[in-house]
Design an enzyme around this catalytic site. Sequence first.
Site, PDB file in Angstrom:
ATOM      1  N   LEU A  34       0.820  -1.226   0.000  1.00  0.00           N
ATOM      2  CA  LEU A  34       0.000   0.000   0.000  1.00  0.00           C
ATOM      3  C   LEU A  34       0.853   1.276   0.000  1.00  0.00           C
ATOM      4  CD1 LEU A  34      -3.024  -0.930   2.327  1.00  0.00           C
ATOM      5  CD2 LEU A  34      -2.817  -1.151  -0.161  1.00  0.00           C
ATOM      6  N   TYR A 141      14.253   3.346 -14.435  1.00  0.00           N
ATOM      7  CA  TYR A 141      13.023   2.551 -14.384  1.00  0.00           C
ATOM      8  C   TYR A 141      13.066   1.438 -15.440  1.00  0.00           C
ATOM      9  CZ  TYR A 141       8.277   1.209 -15.513  1.00  0.00           C
ATOM     10  OH  TYR A 141       7.170   0.464 -15.807  1.00  0.00           O
ATOM     11  N   LYS A 145      13.489  -3.086 -15.253  1.00  0.00           N
ATOM     12  CA  LYS A 145      12.678  -4.114 -15.925  1.00  0.00           C
ATOM     13  C   LYS A 145      13.556  -4.995 -16.819  1.00  0.00           C
ATOM     14  CE  LYS A 145       8.746  -2.678 -14.161  1.00  0.00           C
ATOM     15  NZ  LYS A 145       7.766  -3.472 -13.433  1.00  0.00           N
ATOM     16  N   HIS A 189       0.688  10.936 -15.413  1.00  0.00           N
ATOM     17  CA  HIS A 189       0.297  10.430 -16.734  1.00  0.00           C
ATOM     18  C   HIS A 189      -0.610  11.409 -17.484  1.00  0.00           C
ATOM     19  CE1 HIS A 189       1.530   6.668 -14.670  1.00  0.00           C
ATOM     20  NE2 HIS A 189       2.204   6.580 -15.792  1.00  0.00           N
TER      21      HIS A 189
END
Length: 326
Positions: A34, A141, A145, A189
């Site tokens: 959370l 970022y 990945k 965004h």
Amino acid sequence: MKKILVTGGAGYIGSNTAHLLVRRGFDVMVVDDLSRGHAHNVAGIPFRRLNLSESGALADVLAREKADAVIHFAAYIAVGESTQNPELYFSNNVGGTISLLAAMAQAKVKRLVFSSTAAVYGMPKIVPIPEESPFAPVNPYGETKVMIETMLGWLDQYSGLRSIALRYFNACGSDPESDLGEEHDPETHLIPLLLKAIVTGNPITLFGDDYDTPDGTCIRDYIHVMDLAAAHVLAVENLLAGGASDAFNVGTGTGHSVLQVVRAVEEVTGNKVPYTIGPRRPGDPPSLVANSEKLKRTLGWKPKFPDLTDIVKTAWQFEQKRSATS
Ligand code: UFG
């Protein structure tokens, strides 16, 4: 009934996927710390508040729940933040995943669907981008990945872990049948920020209009969150049926410039977006559009929201609900 552990299932894409899995007849358990997600997103789904660094506790949950597979969303996702605080991204995204992988090994769970990103490609030479494009991230970022996808390749070879990496393009929209929507804090965004600019009257800054694109603004592939969620269901079903490890792009294959998105938002809302043009945002590739033919061909995926206006309508419905209640 197959049991799926969803990490980060209180976040935007994770919660939509968790609820879709339930609707498709899976038994679902969510773990999320959370730190970025919201407890209200997991209403009605078994949930444990846990950070991925708690590897032992995760292994206990996996074993006790007899999980058949994991869908792993839990990660930080803001490109800008990753350039300001790369340590946080390597520790949370890569460190968290290593801890999860150790827990899965301990509990002998051998199926994983992983949230990857178009950011693994950096500034690709070929657009629409095929999966064979080389990894060339231009921010920490994207690198987190890449590191995880690389680890998954080795674990496929030596540990028998079968995984599917889904490389998302620009997730957006909301499920018209649920109360779930995009609620990042702070929001970075484009589509939710354009809608907020209309609601508040405060202008949004568009980052650059001097790119080598038809109207000078960046081009992205905006993919509805439910189409993304559906790709996860197909991926996990494929792995559970004995499918091999793989990686897929998830996008519509159609690019829209920032100014085209502005116009779609104006059309849907009937309002002018207040905006100013600012400098380029560091690390923004001019154009990211998916070639998703492999996903369609291999897993039978078909987007239900190929049209940007329809996607924006669902985002606007959510924004209106949210501004009415806040
Ligand atoms: N943009 C603006 N102003 C804003 C916010 C965004 O002009 O206030 C522009 C950006 O410069 C970009 C476009 O809108 O050209 C989309 O930006 P977003 O921040 O909405 O999304 P990104 O393309 O930067 O990144 C998203 C995800 C990443 C993922 C990437 C893959 O956040 O996690 O898509 O395409 F890696």
